[in-house]
Each structure stands twice: as structure tokens, then as C-alpha cells.
Motif scaffolding. Sequence first.
Motif, PDB file in Angstrom:
ATOM      1  N   ILE A   4      10.338  16.939  14.270  1.00 28.22           N
ATOM      2  CA  ILE A   4       9.901  16.924  12.882  1.00 28.22           C
ATOM      3  C   ILE A   4       9.197  15.608  12.562  1.00 28.22           C
ATOM      4  CG2 ILE A   4      10.701  16.932  10.490  1.00 28.22           C
ATOM      5  CD1 ILE A   4      10.777  19.656  11.771  1.00 28.22           C
ATOM      6  N   VAL A   5       9.767  14.514  13.002  1.00 24.28           N
ATOM      7  CA  VAL A   5       9.174  13.206  12.747  1.00 24.28           C
ATOM      8  C   VAL A   5       7.758  13.149  13.307  1.00 24.28           C
ATOM      9  CG1 VAL A   5       9.319  10.763  13.366  1.00 24.28           C
ATOM     10  CG2 VAL A   5      11.348  11.961  12.544  1.00 24.28           C
ATOM     11  N   GLY A   6       7.553  13.724  14.480  1.00 24.97           N
ATOM     12  CA  GLY A   6       6.238  13.687  15.111  1.00 24.97           C
ATOM     13  C   GLY A   6       5.177  14.473  14.379  1.00 24.97           C
ATOM     14  N   ARG A   7       5.568  15.466  13.584  1.00 29.85           N
ATOM     15  CA  ARG A   7       4.591  16.288  12.871  1.00 29.85           C
ATOM     16  C   ARG A   7       4.446  15.908  11.406  1.00 29.85           C
ATOM     17  NH1 ARG A   7       5.148  22.562  14.477  1.00 29.85           N
ATOM     18  NH2 ARG A   7       3.369  22.596  13.069  1.00 29.85           N
ATOM     19  N   SER A   8       5.240  15.002  10.945  1.00 32.40           N
ATOM     20  CA  SER A   8       5.272  14.649   9.522  1.00 32.40           C
ATOM     21  C   SER A   8       4.049  13.839   9.106  1.00 32.40           C
ATOM     22  CB  SER A   8       6.541  13.843   9.220  1.00 32.40           C
ATOM     23  OG  SER A   8       6.443  13.185   7.979  1.00 32.40           O
ATOM     24  N   GLY A   9       3.388  14.264   8.033  1.00 32.94           N
ATOM     25  CA  GLY A   9       2.314  13.451   7.477  1.00 32.94           C
ATOM     26  C   GLY A   9       2.831  12.179   6.854  1.00 32.94           C
ATOM     27  N   THR A  10       4.051  12.243   6.298  1.00 32.73           N
ATOM     28  CA  THR A  10       4.682  11.049   5.726  1.00 32.73           C
ATOM     29  C   THR A  10       4.861   9.982   6.798  1.00 32.73           C
ATOM     30  OG1 THR A  10       5.874  12.439   4.147  1.00 32.73           O
ATOM     31  CG2 THR A  10       6.695  10.203   4.465  1.00 32.73           C
ATOM     32  N   VAL A  11       5.412  10.378   7.938  1.00 31.63           N
ATOM     33  CA  VAL A  11       5.605   9.443   9.050  1.00 31.63           C
ATOM     34  C   VAL A  11       4.269   9.098   9.698  1.00 31.63           C
ATOM     35  CG1 VAL A  11       6.767   9.078  11.258  1.00 31.63           C
ATOM     36  CG2 VAL A  11       7.933  10.317   9.431  1.00 31.63           C
ATOM     37  N   GLY A  12       3.348  10.071   9.739  1.00 33.10           N
ATOM     38  CA  GLY A  12       2.030   9.811  10.326  1.00 33.10           C
ATOM     39  C   GLY A  12       1.297   8.673   9.652  1.00 33.10           C
ATOM     40  N   ALA A  13       1.469   8.548   8.336  1.00 27.82           N
ATOM     41  CA  ALA A  13       0.860   7.433   7.616  1.00 27.82           C
ATOM     42  C   ALA A  13       1.425   6.107   8.120  1.00 27.82           C
ATOM     43  CB  ALA A  13       1.113   7.577   6.121  1.00 27.82           C
ATOM     44  N   GLY A  14       2.744   6.071   8.356  1.00 29.68           N
ATOM     45  CA  GLY A  14       3.366   4.865   8.868  1.00 29.68           C
ATOM     46  C   GLY A  14       2.921   4.524  10.277  1.00 29.68           C
ATOM     47  N   ILE A  15       2.709   5.548  11.089  1.00 28.47           N
ATOM     48  CA  ILE A  15       2.238   5.320  12.456  1.00 28.47           C
ATOM     49  C   ILE A  15       0.840   4.719  12.447  1.00 28.47           C
ATOM     50  CG2 ILE A  15       1.562   6.488  14.588  1.00 28.47           C
ATOM     51  CD1 ILE A  15       3.847   8.460  14.098  1.00 28.47           C
ATOM     52  N   GLU A  16      -0.026   5.251  11.573  1.00 25.17           N
ATOM     53  CA  GLU A  16      -1.381   4.691  11.459  1.00 25.17           C
ATOM     54  C   GLU A  16      -1.317   3.222  11.052  1.00 25.17           C
ATOM     55  OE1 GLU A  16      -5.612   4.880  11.630  1.00 25.17           O
ATOM     56  OE2 GLU A  16      -4.085   6.321  12.278  1.00 25.17           O
ATOM     57  N   LEU A  68       0.868  -1.176   0.000  1.00 28.51           N
ATOM     58  CA  LEU A  68       0.000   0.000   0.000  1.00 28.51           C
ATOM     59  C   LEU A  68       0.903   1.224   0.000  1.00 28.51           C
ATOM     60  CD1 LEU A  68      -2.705   1.473   0.239  1.00 28.51           C
ATOM     61  CD2 LEU A  68      -2.572   1.151   2.721  1.00 28.51           C
ATOM     62  N   LEU A  69       0.793   2.054  -1.021  1.00 29.33           N
ATOM     63  CA  LEU A  69       1.662   3.221  -1.186  1.00 29.33           C
ATOM     64  C   LEU A  69       0.856   4.496  -0.987  1.00 29.33           C
ATOM     65  CD1 LEU A  69       4.346   4.572  -2.021  1.00 29.33           C
ATOM     66  CD2 LEU A  69       3.648   4.257  -4.407  1.00 29.33           C
ATOM     67  N   THR A  70       1.382   5.391  -0.178  1.00 26.99           N
ATOM     68  CA  THR A  70       0.736   6.680   0.075  1.00 26.99           C
ATOM     69  C   THR A  70       1.806   7.749   0.217  1.00 26.99           C
ATOM     70  OG1 THR A  70      -0.975   7.792   1.412  1.00 26.99           O
ATOM     71  CG2 THR A  70       0.670   6.476   2.599  1.00 26.99           C
ATOM     72  N   ASN A  71       1.395   8.980   0.502  1.00 24.69           N
ATOM     73  CA  ASN A  71       2.343  10.072   0.768  1.00 24.69           C
ATOM     74  C   ASN A  71       1.600  11.213   1.442  1.00 24.69           C
ATOM     75  OD1 ASN A  71       0.863  11.330  -1.262  1.00 24.69           O
ATOM     76  ND2 ASN A  71       2.641  11.970  -2.457  1.00 24.69           N
ATOM     77  N   ASP A  72       2.282  12.344   1.651  1.00 23.07           N
ATOM     78  CA  ASP A  72       1.573  13.518   2.164  1.00 23.07           C
ATOM     79  C   ASP A  72       1.656  14.713   1.215  1.00 23.07           C
ATOM     80  OD1 ASP A  72       4.076  14.650   2.541  1.00 23.07           O
ATOM     81  OD2 ASP A  72       3.830  15.034   4.679  1.00 23.07           O
ATOM     82  N   ASP A  73       2.379  14.560   0.100  1.00 23.17           N
ATOM     83  CA  ASP A  73       2.497  15.647  -0.867  1.00 23.17           C
ATOM     84  C   ASP A  73       1.390  15.619  -1.916  1.00 23.17           C
ATOM     85  OD1 ASP A  73       4.849  16.807   0.195  1.00 23.17           O
ATOM     86  OD2 ASP A  73       6.044  15.206  -0.688  1.00 23.17           O
ATOM     87  N   GLY A  74       0.546  14.603  -1.899  1.00 23.90           N
ATOM     88  CA  GLY A  74      -0.539  14.500  -2.857  1.00 23.90           C
ATOM     89  C   GLY A  74      -0.248  13.476  -3.935  1.00 23.90           C
ATOM     90  N   ILE A  75      -1.292  12.902  -4.493  1.00 25.70           N
ATOM     91  CA  ILE A  75      -1.150  11.789  -5.417  1.00 25.70           C
ATOM     92  C   ILE A  75      -0.473  12.185  -6.720  1.00 25.70           C
ATOM     93  CG2 ILE A  75      -3.388  12.051  -6.594  1.00 25.70           C
ATOM     94  CD1 ILE A  75      -3.642   8.909  -6.177  1.00 25.70           C
ATOM     95  N   ALA A 128      -5.691  13.612  -2.155  1.00 25.51           N
ATOM     96  CA  ALA A 128      -5.972  14.310  -3.410  1.00 25.51           C
ATOM     97  C   ALA A 128      -5.177  15.602  -3.509  1.00 25.51           C
ATOM     98  CB  ALA A 128      -7.472  14.597  -3.523  1.00 25.51           C
ATOM     99  N   GLU A 129      -4.878  16.218  -2.375  1.00 26.51           N
ATOM    100  CA  GLU A 129      -4.122  17.469  -2.332  1.00 26.51           C
ATOM    101  C   GLU A 129      -2.992  17.336  -1.308  1.00 26.51           C
ATOM    102  OE1 GLU A 129      -4.761  19.826  -4.398  1.00 26.51           O
ATOM    103  OE2 GLU A 129      -6.723  19.171  -5.154  1.00 26.51           O
ATOM    104  N   ASN A 130      -2.092  18.309  -1.323  1.00 31.29           N
ATOM    105  CA  ASN A 130      -0.963  18.316  -0.395  1.00 31.29           C
ATOM    106  C   ASN A 130      -1.452  18.327   1.053  1.00 31.29           C
ATOM    107  OD1 ASN A 130       1.238  19.437   1.329  1.00 31.29           O
ATOM    108  ND2 ASN A 130       2.332  19.480  -0.609  1.00 31.29           N
ATOM    109  N   GLN A 131      -0.904  17.440   1.855  1.00 30.26           N
ATOM    110  CA  GLN A 131      -1.265  17.339   3.270  1.00 30.26           C
ATOM    111  C   GLN A 131      -0.028  17.358   4.158  1.00 30.26           C
ATOM    112  OE1 GLN A 131      -4.491  16.946   4.741  1.00 30.26           O
ATOM    113  NE2 GLN A 131      -5.203  17.624   2.736  1.00 30.26           N
ATOM    114  N   SER A 132       0.990  18.093   3.750  1.00 31.44           N
ATOM    115  CA  SER A 132       2.238  18.126   4.499  1.00 31.44           C
ATOM    116  C   SER A 132       2.021  18.670   5.911  1.00 31.44           C
ATOM    117  CB  SER A 132       3.267  18.996   3.774  1.00 31.44           C
ATOM    118  OG  SER A 132       3.607  18.433   2.529  1.00 31.44           O
TER     119      SER A 132
END
Length: 291
Positions: free
Chosen positions: A103-115, A11-18, A42-46
Motif C-alpha cells: 500500500i505504501v508503494g502505491r500511495s500518492g500521499t507517500v509518493g509525494a514524500g518520496i519525490e 511545503l504542504l501537499t496531498n493526493d486527495d486534492g486541494i 487540483a483533483e483527487n489523485q489517490s
Amino acid sequence: MSDSVSPVHILLTNDDGIDAPGIAAMREELTALGEVTVIAPAENQSGVGRARNELAIRQDHPWGYALEGTPADCVAYGLRGLDTDFDIVVSGINDGPNAGNYIVGRSGTVGAGIEAAFLGTPAIAVSSYHARDFFCHPPEEYDFSRPARVARAVTERVCNAGVFDDVDLLNVNAPIDVPNPRMRVARPLADYDQQVDHHDDTDLLPDGDRDGGLDDDERLVRLRDVSWPDTVGYENPFPPRDEYRDRYPVGTDRRAMVDGEVSVSPLSVHHGHTEDPKLASVVESLSEQVE
């Protein structure tokens, strides 16, 4: 991929948008390992961390789905809303580093991994940096193929190595511009402060906000993260000079970046637990006093 490694469901995701170039480069590499399903904002979620929404609109996409939500929403939907058993979640490539505890704690990129980790699926969060420019912005001007290859190599090796028996999440920062970078296991460095400024007018607010100005008992408070010490704006906080190498200890993610390395940080999402006899004594004494 070697014959001994079974194809994986990713499963691939990001926080900069698809539509971000980083996730496109990542998908291209990961398809060599197995089946890749993309569910990304759908949009940037940094910078949203692991924020969640109760409702989100799903849109069909050639790679999977775009979700009008956060990276954590995308992971939650993918792991519980599809009839697919994913072996691993990969998040990124972020167009900028996510290094340092704060920074790691606020990152949407890392937040996806935490979820993902809380939902019982191992995860890898991947971010990129440029040794000279630091931030890869605007992302369209950078080539994310090198960190994508790093991400593929890490994903392929760790899936069958038992790494996730004790680790919930790997946080990876890879340089875009360093050929054959060394990889280093690194701990996130706790290096953070906060700057507070007070203002008597509303010039800093967006146009239209508080056009009438401030009341007599009001002041505008500006909170600014000092995430990168001695850095103003978006300049490179890790120029490759000896004084910066001395500042960041070997074995930390930020020192790895100063040295142009790939930092791989194993993380636990359960925030740890410390046995403290002093606290136990306090709680025991309070229990005898509180009725």
C-alpha cells in the motif's frame, strides 16, 4: 511552539486534492510552526504513487497553487519552481490509512514524500484511519483535527532532532477517533496477494468500451489486489479483536492500527542494498563467459 524551535518553511501537499478537508486541517495546525505553502493537486489523485507528468497547469489558490498533476508533480514544482528554500515537505492528511509495504508503494500521499526525498528535502506523509469505520469516507463526515495535531507534533519535534540524518521519509498513520493515542515506531508489514479472475464478456468494462464484445481469441482479465487479507470491499480489516492482534506482529504498522495507535515508520527511498556473496560469485563467473 517552544522558543527553542525556529520557524520552518513547510511545503504542504496531498493526493486527495486541494479542496479535501484533510489538507485544510493540516494547514491550520502547521501554520503555528512557520510559513506554510500549499501546492496540491487540483483533483483527487489517490493511488498514483510517485507518477510524474512532464506538463501541468498551475492555478492560483489562496493558500498557494493548485496543480493539474500528481502529488509528486506538486512537490517537484514546489522544490524547484519557487524561490523558497523549504525545510520539510508534509503530505496529507489522507482520508484513509497507508499501511503495509504494498500500500505504501502505491500511495500518492507517500509518493509525494518520496519525490521530496529524492530532491534532498525531508518529508512526512500523514494518513488517517477510524478504528471502527477504517476508511474516513466520505471525508466530509469526519473530523481530521486529531491526526492534524499529531502531524504538527511530529513535524515540530523531528525537524531539529537529527532524525533525517539517516531517514528519508516518515510515514505516519493516525487514528481519528482515539483520544490520546500512543505513538509507536513501526515497520511496514509485507502482507499482500493478487487475485485474478477471467471473464468471457465485457459487462465489467465502463459503458461504451468494447460494445462489440470480445473476439474469439480474447478474454477479459480482472486483477484485484488482496491488500487486506480476508477483506471484501471497504469493510474494516482490523476490527479490534484478539484474533487480529495475533495475526499482526507487535512493531508493525498494521498491528499499531489494530491497537488504535499512531504508527510512525521511518523509510528509505533508495530501496536499500544487500551484499550477497552468492550473487557476486554468479556475476563473476558470467563475466568470464560472456564476450
